[in-house]
Design a protein around this motif. Structure first.
Motif, PDB file in Angstrom:
ATOM      1  N   ASP A 126      -1.308  -5.325  18.589  1.00  0.00           N
ATOM      2  CA  ASP A 126      -1.180  -4.040  19.333  1.00  0.00           C
ATOM      3  C   ASP A 126      -2.518  -3.227  19.248  1.00  0.00           C
ATOM      4  O   ASP A 126      -3.014  -2.826  20.318  1.00  0.00           O
ATOM      5  N   ARG A 127      -3.253  -3.229  18.292  1.00  0.00           N
ATOM      6  CA  ARG A 127      -4.322  -2.351  18.138  1.00  0.00           C
ATOM      7  C   ARG A 127      -5.476  -3.050  18.887  1.00  0.00           C
ATOM      8  O   ARG A 127      -6.289  -2.477  19.656  1.00  0.00           O
ATOM      9  N   VAL A 128      -5.450  -4.297  18.457  1.00  0.00           N
ATOM     10  CA  VAL A 128      -6.678  -5.221  19.231  1.00  0.00           C
ATOM     11  C   VAL A 128      -6.457  -5.058  20.756  1.00  0.00           C
ATOM     12  O   VAL A 128      -7.370  -5.010  21.546  1.00  0.00           O
TER      13      VAL A 128
ATOM     14  N   ALA B  64     -13.959  -0.215   0.899  1.00  0.00           N
ATOM     15  CA  ALA B  64     -13.728   0.332  -0.450  1.00  0.00           C
ATOM     16  C   ALA B  64     -12.115   0.875  -0.093  1.00  0.00           C
ATOM     17  O   ALA B  64     -11.857   1.117   0.844  1.00  0.00           O
ATOM     18  N   LYS B  65     -11.611   1.362  -1.293  1.00  0.00           N
ATOM     19  CA  LYS B  65     -10.489   2.308  -1.441  1.00  0.00           C
ATOM     20  C   LYS B  65     -10.645   3.459  -0.659  1.00  0.00           C
ATOM     21  O   LYS B  65     -11.637   4.285  -0.885  1.00  0.00           O
ATOM     22  N   LYS B  66      -9.737   4.082   0.153  1.00  0.00           N
ATOM     23  CA  LYS B  66      -9.917   4.953   1.095  1.00  0.00           C
ATOM     24  C   LYS B  66     -11.021   5.168   2.053  1.00  0.00           C
ATOM     25  O   LYS B  66     -11.453   6.098   2.644  1.00  0.00           O
ATOM     26  N   ARG B  67     -11.671   4.060   2.231  1.00  0.00           N
ATOM     27  CA  ARG B  67     -12.850   3.742   3.281  1.00  0.00           C
ATOM     28  C   ARG B  67     -12.753   2.528   3.966  1.00  0.00           C
ATOM     29  O   ARG B  67     -13.270   1.781   3.885  1.00  0.00           O
ATOM     30  N   PRO B  68     -11.691   2.776   5.032  1.00  0.00           N
ATOM     31  CA  PRO B  68     -11.350   1.224   5.620  1.00  0.00           C
ATOM     32  C   PRO B  68     -12.569   0.995   6.688  1.00  0.00           C
ATOM     33  O   PRO B  68     -13.253   1.663   7.201  1.00  0.00           O
ATOM     34  N   PHE B  69     -12.442  -0.369   6.694  1.00  0.00           N
ATOM     35  CA  PHE B  69     -13.435  -1.098   7.623  1.00  0.00           C
ATOM     36  C   PHE B  69     -12.834  -2.389   8.210  1.00  0.00           C
ATOM     37  O   PHE B  69     -12.203  -3.003   7.250  1.00  0.00           O
ATOM     38  N   TYR B  70     -12.919  -2.506   9.166  1.00  0.00           N
ATOM     39  CA  TYR B  70     -11.950  -3.887   9.843  1.00  0.00           C
ATOM     40  C   TYR B  70     -13.183  -4.828  10.624  1.00  0.00           C
ATOM     41  O   TYR B  70     -13.958  -4.417  11.365  1.00  0.00           O
ATOM     42  N   ARG B  71     -12.627  -6.099  10.388  1.00  0.00           N
ATOM     43  CA  ARG B  71     -13.330  -7.141  11.038  1.00  0.00           C
ATOM     44  C   ARG B  71     -12.317  -7.519  12.357  1.00  0.00           C
ATOM     45  O   ARG B  71     -10.983  -7.599  11.944  1.00  0.00           O
ATOM     46  N   ILE B  72     -12.619  -7.763  13.620  1.00  0.00           N
ATOM     47  CA  ILE B  72     -11.934  -8.325  14.495  1.00  0.00           C
ATOM     48  C   ILE B  72     -11.963  -9.666  14.383  1.00  0.00           C
ATOM     49  O   ILE B  72     -13.335 -10.322  14.598  1.00  0.00           O
TER      50      ILE B  72
ATOM     51  N   PRO C  33     -13.138   2.974  11.572  1.00  0.00           N
ATOM     52  CA  PRO C  33     -12.401   3.887  11.830  1.00  0.00           C
ATOM     53  C   PRO C  33     -12.882   5.476  11.343  1.00  0.00           C
ATOM     54  O   PRO C  33     -12.536   6.456  11.931  1.00  0.00           O
ATOM     55  N   LEU C  34     -13.893   5.572  10.468  1.00  0.00           N
ATOM     56  CA  LEU C  34     -14.464   6.560  10.106  1.00  0.00           C
ATOM     57  C   LEU C  34     -15.583   7.190  10.865  1.00  0.00           C
ATOM     58  O   LEU C  34     -15.858   8.512  10.742  1.00  0.00           O
ATOM     59  N   LEU C  35     -16.318   6.312  11.732  1.00  0.00           N
ATOM     60  CA  LEU C  35     -17.125   7.229  12.675  1.00  0.00           C
ATOM     61  C   LEU C  35     -16.422   7.753  13.777  1.00  0.00           C
ATOM     62  O   LEU C  35     -15.289   7.395  14.126  1.00  0.00           O
ATOM     63  N   PRO C  36     -17.107   8.707  14.203  1.00  0.00           N
ATOM     64  CA  PRO C  36     -16.763   9.528  15.409  1.00  0.00           C
ATOM     65  C   PRO C  36     -16.259   8.836  16.655  1.00  0.00           C
ATOM     66  O   PRO C  36     -16.962   7.357  16.823  1.00  0.00           O
ATOM     67  N   LYS C  37     -15.169   9.332  17.643  1.00  0.00           N
ATOM     68  CA  LYS C  37     -14.985   8.181  18.537  1.00  0.00           C
ATOM     69  C   LYS C  37     -15.977   7.901  19.517  1.00  0.00           C
ATOM     70  O   LYS C  37     -15.873   6.969  20.194  1.00  0.00           O
ATOM     71  N   ASP C  38     -16.885   8.583  19.870  1.00  0.00           N
ATOM     72  CA  ASP C  38     -17.964   8.523  20.814  1.00  0.00           C
ATOM     73  C   ASP C  38     -19.109   7.880  20.096  1.00  0.00           C
ATOM     74  O   ASP C  38     -20.044   7.138  20.906  1.00  0.00           O
ATOM     75  N   HIS C  39     -19.336   7.358  18.808  1.00  0.00           N
ATOM     76  CA  HIS C  39     -20.250   6.481  18.233  1.00  0.00           C
ATOM     77  C   HIS C  39     -20.216   5.224  18.778  1.00  0.00           C
ATOM     78  O   HIS C  39     -19.001   4.456  18.706  1.00  0.00           O
ATOM     79  N   LYS C  40     -21.386   4.578  19.183  1.00  0.00           N
ATOM     80  CA  LYS C  40     -21.546   3.279  19.861  1.00  0.00           C
ATOM     81  C   LYS C  40     -20.921   2.120  18.679  1.00  0.00           C
ATOM     82  O   LYS C  40     -20.495   1.305  19.130  1.00  0.00           O
ATOM     83  N   GLU C  41     -21.224   2.489  17.561  1.00  0.00           N
ATOM     84  CA  GLU C  41     -20.947   1.442  16.544  1.00  0.00           C
ATOM     85  C   GLU C  41     -19.504   1.405  15.641  1.00  0.00           C
ATOM     86  O   GLU C  41     -19.119   0.747  14.910  1.00  0.00           O
ATOM     87  N   ARG C  42     -18.609   2.329  16.401  1.00  0.00           N
ATOM     88  CA  ARG C  42     -17.233   2.370  15.926  1.00  0.00           C
ATOM     89  C   ARG C  42     -16.454   1.121  16.218  1.00  0.00           C
ATOM     90  O   ARG C  42     -15.762   0.560  15.199  1.00  0.00           O
ATOM     91  N   MET C  43     -16.774   0.560  17.357  1.00  0.00           N
ATOM     92  CA  MET C  43     -15.989  -0.420  17.557  1.00  0.00           C
ATOM     93  C   MET C  43     -17.021  -1.636  18.455  1.00  0.00           C
ATOM     94  O   MET C  43     -17.609  -1.126  19.527  1.00  0.00           O
ATOM     95  N   VAL C  44     -17.391  -2.634  17.679  1.00  0.00           N
ATOM     96  CA  VAL C  44     -18.358  -3.662  18.149  1.00  0.00           C
ATOM     97  C   VAL C  44     -17.505  -5.007  18.461  1.00  0.00           C
ATOM     98  O   VAL C  44     -16.947  -5.399  17.606  1.00  0.00           O
TER      99      VAL C  44
END
Length: 128
Positions: free
Chosen positions: A71-73, A12-20, A42-53
């Motif tokens: 670059d980000r990927v 949603a707006k101001k709640r980003p979620f990305y698919r790789i 990106p809204l999850l904490p950096k140490d959260h396991k589901e931040r990047m799957v």
């Protein structure tokens, strides 16, 4: 067909979620893609396991086929140990812009003149 491994924005707006995703370079950012290989929140904490799957096997396959990561990927793949990302440095970025360089040169010239005037003033009473 040139392939990219890139992020497709969702959420949603101001709640980003990305698919790789694996996508053709000509397709829009959030448009058509070939395969989804992971997610990034990106809204999850950096140490959260589901931040990047990320499905590493599929990423490895697409890299071997010739897909180029953005670059980000590329950072994600480097963190996963799949790819070595070279360190990038832009020394020109740190330099001041043209007007700031002119101001610095003018300030240096003024300081040099003031130093010469102070030395001349210091020598004048010594001669008298």
């Amino acid at each position: 067909m040139a392939l990219k491994i890139r992020l497709a924005r969702g959420g949603a707006k101001k709640r980003p979620f990305y698919r790789i995703v694996i996508a053709d370079t000509r397709s829009p950012r959030d448009g058509r893609f070939i395969e989804k290989i992971g997610t990034f929140n990106p809204l999850l904490p950096k140490d959260h396991k589901e931040r990047m799957v990320l499905d590493l096997e599929r990423a490895k396959h697409w890299l071997s086929v010739g897909a180029l990561p953005t670059d980000r990927v590329e950072r994600f793949l480097d963190a996963a140990g799949l790819l070595k990302r070279p360190a990038k440095a832009n020394p020109v970025k740190a330099k001041p812009k043209a007007k700031a360089q002119e101001r610095l040169a003018a300030a240096a010239a003024a300081a040099e003149e003031a130093k010469a005037a102070a030395e001349a003033a210091a020598e004048a009473p010594a001669e008298a």
